[in-house]
Structures are given as structure tokens and as C-alpha cells.
Design a protein around this motif. Structure first.
Motif, PDB file in Angstrom:
ATOM      1  N   UNK A  67       0.824  -1.209   0.000  1.00 28.69           N
ATOM      2  CA  UNK A  67       0.000   0.000   0.000  1.00 28.69           C
ATOM      3  C   UNK A  67       0.858   1.260   0.000  1.00 28.69           C
ATOM      4  N   UNK A  68       0.361   2.278  -0.683  1.00 22.82           N
ATOM      5  CA  UNK A  68       0.914   3.640  -0.594  1.00 22.82           C
ATOM      6  C   UNK A  68       2.410   3.675  -0.905  1.00 22.82           C
ATOM      7  N   UNK A  69       2.750   3.344  -2.153  1.00 24.01           N
ATOM      8  CA  UNK A  69       4.134   3.362  -2.609  1.00 24.01           C
ATOM      9  C   UNK A  69       4.318   4.572  -3.527  1.00 24.01           C
ATOM     10  N   UNK A  70       5.404   5.314  -3.343  1.00 27.22           N
ATOM     11  CA  UNK A  70       5.711   6.476  -4.174  1.00 27.22           C
ATOM     12  C   UNK A  70       7.198   6.444  -4.494  1.00 27.22           C
ATOM     13  N   UNK A  71       7.536   5.915  -5.670  1.00 31.97           N
ATOM     14  CA  UNK A  71       8.948   5.830  -6.037  1.00 31.97           C
ATOM     15  C   UNK A  71       9.142   6.167  -7.506  1.00 31.97           C
ATOM     16  N   UNK A 109       1.980   5.601  -6.727  1.00 29.82           N
ATOM     17  CA  UNK A 109       2.167   6.832  -7.492  1.00 29.82           C
ATOM     18  C   UNK A 109       3.605   6.871  -7.973  1.00 29.82           C
ATOM     19  N   UNK A 110       3.768   6.857  -9.275  1.00 32.04           N
ATOM     20  CA  UNK A 110       5.112   6.921  -9.848  1.00 32.04           C
ATOM     21  C   UNK A 110       5.569   8.372  -9.851  1.00 32.04           C
ATOM     22  N   UNK A 111       6.585   8.665  -9.077  1.00 31.24           N
ATOM     23  CA  UNK A 111       7.089  10.029  -8.981  1.00 31.24           C
ATOM     24  C   UNK A 111       8.104  10.293 -10.089  1.00 31.24           C
ATOM     25  N   UNK A 112       8.553  11.529 -10.173  1.00 32.09           N
ATOM     26  CA  UNK A 112       9.479  11.916 -11.238  1.00 32.09           C
ATOM     27  C   UNK A 112      10.535  12.850 -10.670  1.00 32.09           C
ATOM     28  N   UNK A 113      11.744  12.730 -11.173  1.00 29.31           N
ATOM     29  CA  UNK A 113      12.831  13.644 -10.818  1.00 29.31           C
ATOM     30  C   UNK A 113      13.295  14.355 -12.079  1.00 29.31           C
ATOM     31  N   UNK A 114      13.638  15.602 -11.967  1.00 26.13           N
ATOM     32  CA  UNK A 114      14.120  16.367 -13.113  1.00 26.13           C
ATOM     33  C   UNK A 114      15.513  15.878 -13.501  1.00 26.13           C
ATOM     34  N   UNK A 115      15.951  16.162 -14.737  1.00 26.38           N
ATOM     35  CA  UNK A 115      17.319  15.801 -15.125  1.00 26.38           C
ATOM     36  C   UNK A 115      18.369  16.385 -14.177  1.00 26.38           C
ATOM     37  N   UNK A 116      18.098  17.561 -13.659  1.00 24.52           N
ATOM     38  CA  UNK A 116      19.049  18.166 -12.715  1.00 24.52           C
ATOM     39  C   UNK A 116      19.130  17.351 -11.426  1.00 24.52           C
ATOM     40  N   UNK A 117      17.981  16.866 -10.958  1.00 26.43           N
ATOM     41  CA  UNK A 117      17.963  16.048  -9.747  1.00 26.43           C
ATOM     42  C   UNK A 117      18.644  14.702  -9.955  1.00 26.43           C
ATOM     43  N   UNK A 118      18.618  14.193 -11.198  1.00 24.70           N
ATOM     44  CA  UNK A 118      19.213  12.893 -11.493  1.00 24.70           C
ATOM     45  C   UNK A 118      20.664  12.995 -11.953  1.00 24.70           C
ATOM     46  N   UNK A 119      21.182  14.195 -12.051  1.00 29.37           N
ATOM     47  CA  UNK A 119      22.544  14.384 -12.542  1.00 29.37           C
ATOM     48  C   UNK A 119      23.551  13.656 -11.637  1.00 29.37           C
ATOM     49  N   UNK A 120      24.464  12.955 -12.257  1.00 31.34           N
ATOM     50  CA  UNK A 120      25.494  12.240 -11.522  1.00 31.34           C
ATOM     51  C   UNK A 120      25.114  10.819 -11.151  1.00 31.34           C
ATOM     52  N   UNK A 121      23.867  10.446 -11.369  1.00 32.92           N
ATOM     53  CA  UNK A 121      23.439   9.081 -11.057  1.00 32.92           C
ATOM     54  C   UNK A 121      23.670   8.191 -12.274  1.00 32.92           C
ATOM     55  N   UNK A 122      24.250   7.016 -12.045  1.00 37.41           N
ATOM     56  CA  UNK A 122      24.557   6.095 -13.134  1.00 37.41           C
ATOM     57  C   UNK A 122      23.282   5.526 -13.736  1.00 37.41           C
ATOM     58  N   UNK A 123      22.332   5.195 -12.865  1.00 45.89           N
ATOM     59  CA  UNK A 123      21.089   4.556 -13.310  1.00 45.89           C
ATOM     60  C   UNK A 123      19.954   5.588 -13.256  1.00 45.89           C
TER      61      UNK A 123
END
Length: 381
Positions: free
Chosen positions: A263-267, A293-307
Motif C-alpha cells: 500500500x501507498x508506494x511512491x517511487x 504513485x510513480x514520482x518523477x525527478x528532473x534531469x538536474x535532480x538525477x545528474x550524476x546518477x549512473x542509473x
């Protein structure tokens, strides 16, 4: 006798020594609470928890030192061959009533520098996977159960909650042949190959998983019944076993997964949000998934992450990674209140199932709502 023990109060030159001394004293009582507080703790080996124990991480961090290749927590019910420490346990005793509770800013964190090892499968040109080298970081599914931050096997009654879990070497939290469990209020910050969040493996039943958030680089919640028999390792690309409880003599019935509520997953992240998977004759049934609820991160927030962000589906019901799936091995599944955002499909099912109900499923992105290879046995409301 007092049954509350503070690790900080025990003598020892290292944090490992303090923890060992605390555990030794705590085992003198039948039930115990072990508290980590006042400082961050840096460990070089797994903390092995006995039955009837609550561990509280109170506004501090437990962090693995560089190049540590081990769990952060596991049960003390396992015996290993000292000459083959990464293989299956030689004995798995019953465990009960384990709680790992985070308070405030409680963090479990893996090493800054991962241990490296030789992977013979990828020697020379064999395998032809450009990102896999003969000498590689010992992370992900290939390297077995010691890549999991928490790994509990054969336990009746468990709870894990209130933690931020970071820098995993593989799956974050894993349970095999465990029942009467509650996993809740966890935040994952994962950037590693096969970076699952919560894994329920074969034999788990009567469990609730809720209020899970963050980023995972594989399934955020995996309900995965695939175990069949012991294998010799290395086995193809897999160096060490990932399921601790496989050595137990089990039947198809004891390997089932059932009575699970999610229940109540947000990733956000990669691959899938929640999977329901069966193969090798195992069955998965009476599963309820309510609220993703499928959340979203901006490209700036994901910068530096391999995956990065790439999901085949938010919810996937399927068979794979094995054989011997019989039509209907997955049955009595309810999935409702799912909001996909960037996945290729909100719900994807690739196998023949029985009595699967999909209700209030949506996809705000360009992907499909429901992708069903075998629509018989599935009701959409």
C-alpha cells in the motif's frame, strides 16, 4: 534484569567491538532492545540479530566501512562454512520476533568504496557485455545475498521501519521464508545495478508493506517466488547464491507467497515499481496492491546518477528467470489506484493468470495503461 542496552555504553576500541560486547550482554535476557544513538557507527561486518530483539537506530547512521562485503543486519540463525563464507548456509535455525526501527534521521548506508573481485565469466570476451569486466565491483545480483543491507531468513514475526537506506550493493531489504511481517515508512536512495527496495522471496506470507518512497534502480517492491533447488556456484554469471533459505527441504506449497498487502508506494527509478513473479512451480496468490504513485525527478535532480529513469511498467505480473510455470500459478491478485508517469505501461502482465482485478489504473505519460499478453482471467474496472 534490564532489557535495554545502549551500544554507546559498551567498551571497545572499534564500533564492531562495542556492538559485539553489547550483543553478548543482551543475550543474557530473553527479550531485549538494543539502541544505537549519540554517534554514527562504522562497521566492518554484519550485525547478527537474535530472536526476540528490537534494534533501534535513534537519529544516527550505521555505515559500512570501505570495501566491506557483507550485510548490515541479518539474523543470528545461520551457520556458514568458514572455508566458503559466501555460499549457502549449512544450517538455518528458526528465528522469531525481529524489529529494526529507525527514529528521526536514522540511516543505513553502504561503503563509499565497494569491494572488487574477479568474475571469471567475463574474462576475455566471454559474455560480451561491455559494462561488465573481469575485475568488477562486487555489487548486484551476480554477487549474492551479501549485497543486501538487511537479509532475514526463516523468521516468524518481523518489522522494519523508519529508515533511510543508501548506497546499497544490491537489494536493500530481503526476506526469504518469513511470515507475519510489517515493512513500512522506508526511504530508498539507491544507485546500483539490481538495486531493489523491499524483496519478499519464496515462502513469505501474511505480510504488509506500506509507505515506501524514494529512488530504486530495480523493483521498488518485489514479490518473487522462484526458488527451486540448490545450485553449485559460480553458476553462469552468478557468483554466489542470493536466497539464504534454499538449503531447507521445502515443497512447492512451502515456497508459495500469499496474503501480502502492498500500500501507498511512491517511487521512481528503473525497471518496475512492484512485481509479482512466479516460476519453477512456485505459486503467488492473494496479493493486494493498493496505491502506487510513480514520482518523477528532473534531469538536474538525477545528474550524476549512473542509473536513471526507465521503467518497463509500474506494476508487472509475470513469469521469468526460470521454467515450470503452469497457467494460473499466479492468482487472486488485486491491483488498484495506480498512477504511472513515465513507464512504458502502468500495468503489464505476460503470463496466464486467474482472477486478477485491475481497478483505477492510469498513465499520465505516453505509455500504455494496461498491456496484457493473456487477457483471459483479468478483469479491468
Amino acid at each position: 534484569m534490564n532489557n535495554v542496552f545502549f551500544v554507546y555504553d559498551f567498551a571497545g576500541k572499534t564500533d564492531d567491538e562495542k556492538i559485539d560486547a553489547c550483543l553478548a550482554a543482551a543475550k543474557a535476557v530473553e527479550k531485549r532492545t538494543i539502541i544505537f544513538n549519540k554517534k554514527d557507527y562504522y562497521i566492518s561486518k554484519a550485525i547478527e540479530i537474535p530472536s526476540n530483539t528490537e534494534v533501534i537506530i535513534d537519529n544516527c547512521m550505521i555505515k559500512q566501512q570501505d570495501e566491506v562485503f557483507d550485510n548490515i543486519f541479518r539474523g543470528d540463525n545461520l551457520t556458514f562454512d568458514p572455508n566458503d563464507p559466501y555460499a549457502y548456509p549449512t544450517e538455518i535455525r528458526e528465528l522469531k520476533n525481529i524489529k529494526i526501527t529507525g527514529k528521526g534521521t536514522a540511516v543505513l548506508e553502504g561503503p563509499d568504496v565497494n569491494k572488487k573481485g574477479r568474475h571469471p565469466y567475463f574474462a576475455g570476451n566471454e559474455g560480451n557485455w561491455s559494462f561488465q569486466k573481469e575485475i568488477q565491483e562486487m555489487t548486484g545480483d551476480y554477487w549474492g545475498y551479501k549485497t543486501h543491507h538487511i537479509d532475514i531468513a526463516r523468521c516468524d514475526g518481523f518489522e522494519v521501519s523508519g529508515l533511510t537506506i543508501k548506497k546499497t550493493s544490491g537489494w536493500a531489504v530481503n526476506f526469504t521464508l518469513c511470515w507475519n511481517g510489517y515493512v513500512h515508512d522506508l526511504y530508498f536512495d539507491v544507485d546500483v545495478k539490481n538495486g531493489d527496495g523491499v524483496n519478499l522471496r519464496s515462502g513469505c506470507h501474511d505480510c504488509v508493506i506500506e509507505r515506501i518512497k524514494g529512488i530504486t534502480t530495480d523493483d521498488s517492491v518485489a514479490i518473487n517466488a522462484t526458488s527451486k533447488e540448490m545450485k553449485k556456484y559460480p553458476n553462469g554469471r552468478v557468483m554466489y547464491p542470493g536466497d539464504l533459505a534454499i538449503p531447507l527441504k521445502t515443497t512447492k506449497e512451502t515456497r508459495e507467497i500469499y496474503n501480502i498487502k502492498v500500500r501507498d508506494i511512491e517511487t521512481c527509478g528503473r525497471h518496475h515499481g512492484v512485481i509479482v513473479l512466479a516460476s519453477n512451480g512456485c505459486q503467488v496468490h492473494d496479493i493486494e496492491i493498493d496505491g502506487f504513485t510513480e514520482t518523477y525527478r528532473t534531469p538536474e535532480e538525477m545528474e550524476g546518477r549512473v542509473w536513471g529513469l526507465k521503467r518497463e511498467s509500474t506494476i508487472k505480473i509475470y513469469t521469468g528467470y526460470g521454467t515450470d510455470y503452469t497457467a494460473g500459478d499466479i492468482y487472486n491478485i488485486t491491483v488498484k489506484n495506480v498512477k504511472a508517469k513515465y513507464a512504458d505501461a502502468a500495468v503489464y502482465c505476460n503470463c496466464e493468470v486467474k482472477n486478477v482485478v485491475l481497478e483505477n489504473i492510469s498513465n499520465e505519460g505516453e505509455g500504455e495503461v494496461c498491456k496484457l499478453d493473456y487477457p483471459d482471467g483479468i478483469t479491468i474496472k
